[in-house]
Design a protein around this motif. Structure first.
Motif, PDB file in Angstrom:
ATOM      1  N   LEU A 109     -10.427  -1.034   1.325  1.00  0.00           N
ATOM      2  CA  LEU A 109     -11.214  -0.974   2.561  1.00  0.00           C
ATOM      3  C   LEU A 109     -12.543  -0.212   2.441  1.00  0.00           C
ATOM      4  N   PRO A 110     -12.602   0.909   1.711  1.00  0.00           N
ATOM      5  CA  PRO A 110     -13.887   1.630   1.643  1.00  0.00           C
ATOM      6  C   PRO A 110     -15.036   0.810   1.086  1.00  0.00           C
ATOM      7  N   THR A 111     -14.733  -0.178   0.263  1.00  0.00           N
ATOM      8  CA  THR A 111     -15.792  -0.997  -0.329  1.00  0.00           C
ATOM      9  C   THR A 111     -15.881  -2.386   0.311  1.00  0.00           C
ATOM     10  N   THR A 112     -15.068  -2.620   1.330  1.00  0.00           N
ATOM     11  CA  THR A 112     -15.072  -3.904   2.023  1.00  0.00           C
ATOM     12  C   THR A 112     -16.180  -3.941   3.065  1.00  0.00           C
ATOM     13  N   THR A 113     -16.899  -5.044   3.133  1.00  0.00           N
ATOM     14  CA  THR A 113     -17.972  -5.187   4.125  1.00  0.00           C
ATOM     15  C   THR A 113     -17.794  -6.482   4.905  1.00  0.00           C
ATOM     16  N   PHE A 114     -18.364  -6.507   6.094  1.00  0.00           N
ATOM     17  CA  PHE A 114     -18.395  -7.709   6.917  1.00  0.00           C
ATOM     18  C   PHE A 114     -19.790  -7.817   7.517  1.00  0.00           C
ATOM     19  N   LEU A 115     -20.466  -8.906   7.270  1.00  0.00           N
ATOM     20  CA  LEU A 115     -21.862  -9.080   7.676  1.00  0.00           C
ATOM     21  C   LEU A 115     -22.750  -7.996   7.072  1.00  0.00           C
ATOM     22  N   ILE A 170      -8.582   7.049   4.333  1.00  0.00           N
ATOM     23  CA  ILE A 170      -8.908   5.780   3.681  1.00  0.00           C
ATOM     24  C   ILE A 170     -10.094   5.963   2.741  1.00  0.00           C
ATOM     25  N   ARG A 171     -11.108   6.674   3.231  1.00  0.00           N
ATOM     26  CA  ARG A 171     -12.305   6.881   2.409  1.00  0.00           C
ATOM     27  C   ARG A 171     -11.993   7.722   1.178  1.00  0.00           C
ATOM     28  N   LEU A 172     -11.201   8.787   1.351  1.00  0.00           N
ATOM     29  CA  LEU A 172     -10.871   9.678   0.242  1.00  0.00           C
ATOM     30  C   LEU A 172      -9.837   9.066  -0.691  1.00  0.00           C
ATOM     31  N   GLY A 173      -8.976   8.190  -0.138  1.00  0.00           N
ATOM     32  CA  GLY A 173      -7.900   7.611  -0.935  1.00  0.00           C
ATOM     33  C   GLY A 173      -6.737   8.558  -1.102  1.00  0.00           C
ATOM     34  N   VAL A 218      -4.382  -2.996  -0.187  1.00  0.00           N
ATOM     35  CA  VAL A 218      -5.250  -3.420   0.919  1.00  0.00           C
ATOM     36  C   VAL A 218      -6.065  -2.235   1.438  1.00  0.00           C
ATOM     37  N   ILE A 219      -5.392  -1.094   1.600  1.00  0.00           N
ATOM     38  CA  ILE A 219      -6.061   0.093   2.138  1.00  0.00           C
ATOM     39  C   ILE A 219      -7.067   0.653   1.143  1.00  0.00           C
ATOM     40  N   THR A 220      -6.708   0.676  -0.136  1.00  0.00           N
ATOM     41  CA  THR A 220      -7.632   1.221  -1.137  1.00  0.00           C
ATOM     42  C   THR A 220      -8.887   0.362  -1.291  1.00  0.00           C
ATOM     43  N   PHE A 269       5.722   9.987  -1.843  1.00  0.00           N
ATOM     44  CA  PHE A 269       6.885   9.745  -0.992  1.00  0.00           C
ATOM     45  C   PHE A 269       7.253   8.261  -0.995  1.00  0.00           C
ATOM     46  N   ALA A 270       8.497   7.995  -0.598  1.00  0.00           N
ATOM     47  CA  ALA A 270       9.013   6.623  -0.659  1.00  0.00           C
ATOM     48  C   ALA A 270       8.660   5.801   0.582  1.00  0.00           C
ATOM     49  N   TYR A 271       7.985   6.400   1.552  1.00  0.00           N
ATOM     50  CA  TYR A 271       7.655   5.670   2.770  1.00  0.00           C
ATOM     51  C   TYR A 271       6.626   4.565   2.490  1.00  0.00           C
ATOM     52  N   ASP A 272       6.776   3.472   3.206  1.00  0.00           N
ATOM     53  CA  ASP A 272       5.776   2.404   3.169  1.00  0.00           C
ATOM     54  C   ASP A 272       5.848   1.684   4.516  1.00  0.00           C
ATOM     55  N   LEU A 273       5.298   2.336   5.539  1.00  0.00           N
ATOM     56  CA  LEU A 273       5.411   1.826   6.901  1.00  0.00           C
ATOM     57  C   LEU A 273       4.249   0.939   7.314  1.00  0.00           C
ATOM     58  N   GLY A 274       3.301   0.737   6.406  1.00  0.00           N
ATOM     59  CA  GLY A 274       2.184  -0.142   6.716  1.00  0.00           C
ATOM     60  C   GLY A 274       1.377   0.337   7.914  1.00  0.00           C
ATOM     61  N   PHE A 275       1.073  -0.592   8.840  1.00  0.00           N
ATOM     62  CA  PHE A 275       0.250  -0.271  10.009  1.00  0.00           C
ATOM     63  C   PHE A 275       0.907   0.774  10.891  1.00  0.00           C
ATOM     64  N   LEU A 276       2.241   0.856  10.851  1.00  0.00           N
ATOM     65  CA  LEU A 276       2.950   1.835  11.663  1.00  0.00           C
ATOM     66  C   LEU A 276       2.522   3.260  11.309  1.00  0.00           C
TER      67      LEU A 276
END
Length: 338
Positions: A175-181, A251-254, A171-173, A107-114
């Protein structure tokens, strides 16, 4: 000849009974932690040091994120003495809507955080409607939520019209492999949801009212608490958490599809009751739930490491939840589901 004082004897018996009940309550609170510790020791012996390797610990933390968020929502519902069967549909619907409105392949939507706001908001709305049906139409919670499970699944499937969208937002894709501490981002989301729920439970009037309504709703009603608003609020809060879980799943499944919510009800309920929250309502809480989620996650992780047949793993989990239900139901002399 010295005479016995019947009043003193009765008082002593009553005091001894109270002490015995307090000891039993303390043991019940400690039981989940003891079970968790025993599981860790057993798998450490059987699987070796690899069970507590940094890689496997990160794997456990990642595995527990989505079940924890779902179980947190269900915890408040069970604390009322009610049940919510809409989980599979709500989680799948939220994941589907999120993937449809973020940058994707279909789909053509790209609403980001919304897109997160829309997905979680629709799930909250469904929770609100479940609460309204339960409170004002006098439909048992399990029947109202069961109906909404299918309603949510229908909304989810219609949203992507048979073509599950693949998430393309870079950015979303990531996230599953992003870590903090050293902790996965998705697990951090689950931790934040836990802290939010703990705050609500322990430091707000709403949290105290949930306990009161779950114990005996006539008592808070007699002092002016709106039992109806508390129940509706709990189902709405559960809808919020199921929506967050759906976004995590997508997010996890992509990808967004209704299958994101499949088989989420059983692990969540298992975690809640294994953690010690009573199905009769009024006892337990989110701290119990996080211990229960750890028990179920560690158990599943250890059995996978031992290459145990998936059907046997499911059977073992079934035995555990059955025992937990027996223990929690025995502590309440009320109807289990309202």
């Amino acid at each position: 000849m010295m005479k016995l004082n019947p009043a003193a004897t009765i008082t002593e018996e009553f005091a001894e009974r109270i002490k015995s009940e307090n000891r039993s309550a303390k043991m019940m609170k400690l039981a989940p932690l003891i079970v968790l510790a025993c599981l860790v020791v057993v798998f450490l012996i059987v699987c070796g040091a690899s069970f507590l390797s940094p890689k496997n610990i990160m794997n456990i933390l990642n595995q527990m994120a989505l079940p924890l968020v779902v179980a947190l929502g269900l915890t408040f519902v069970i604390m009322l003495g009610s049940i919510d069967l809409s989980i599979d549909g709500s989680v799948g619907m939220a994941g589907s809507l999120f993937a449809c409105f973020v940058l994707n392949s279909e789909f053509a939507y790209d609403l980001g955080f919304l897109s997160v706001v829309i997905a979680v908001g629709v799930s909250m709305l469904c929770g609100l409607l479940i609460g309204l049906c339960h409170v004002y139409l006098k439909i048992p919670s399990f029947m109202a939520s069961f109906a909404f499970m299918y309603i949510c699944k229908g909304i989810g499937m219609v949203s992507y019209q048979g073509h599950p969208p693949t998430i393309k937002d870079p950015v979303i894709t990531a996230l599953p492999t992003t870590t903090f501490l050293g902790i996965p981002f998705i697990t951090w989301v689950a931790i934040v949801m836990f802290l939010l729920c703990f705050f609500i439970q322990e430091y707000t009037a709403f949290g105290r009212h949930i306990y009161a309504v779950g114990t005996n709703e006539n008592i808070p009603r007699s002092v002016g608490v709106s039992v109806e608003k508390v129940k509706i609020g709990v189902f709405t809060l559960a809808g919020f958490l199921f929506g967050v879980a759906g976004v995590i799943g997508a997010i996890r499944l992509g990808q967004g599809q209704i299958a994101i919510g499949d088989d989420k009800m059983f692990p969540a309920q298992a975690a809640v009751v294994v953690g010690g929250t009573s199905l009769a309502g009024g006892k337990g809480g989110v701290v119990n739930t996080i211990v229960g989620v750890l028990i179920m996650t560690v158990l599943d992780n250890g059995l996978v490491m031992l290459n145990v047949n998936p059907n046997i793993r499911t059977g073992v989990q079934g035995v555990i939840i059955l025992v937990a239900v027996i223990l929690t139901a025995a502590r309440g002399a009320k109807v289990i589901s309202k």
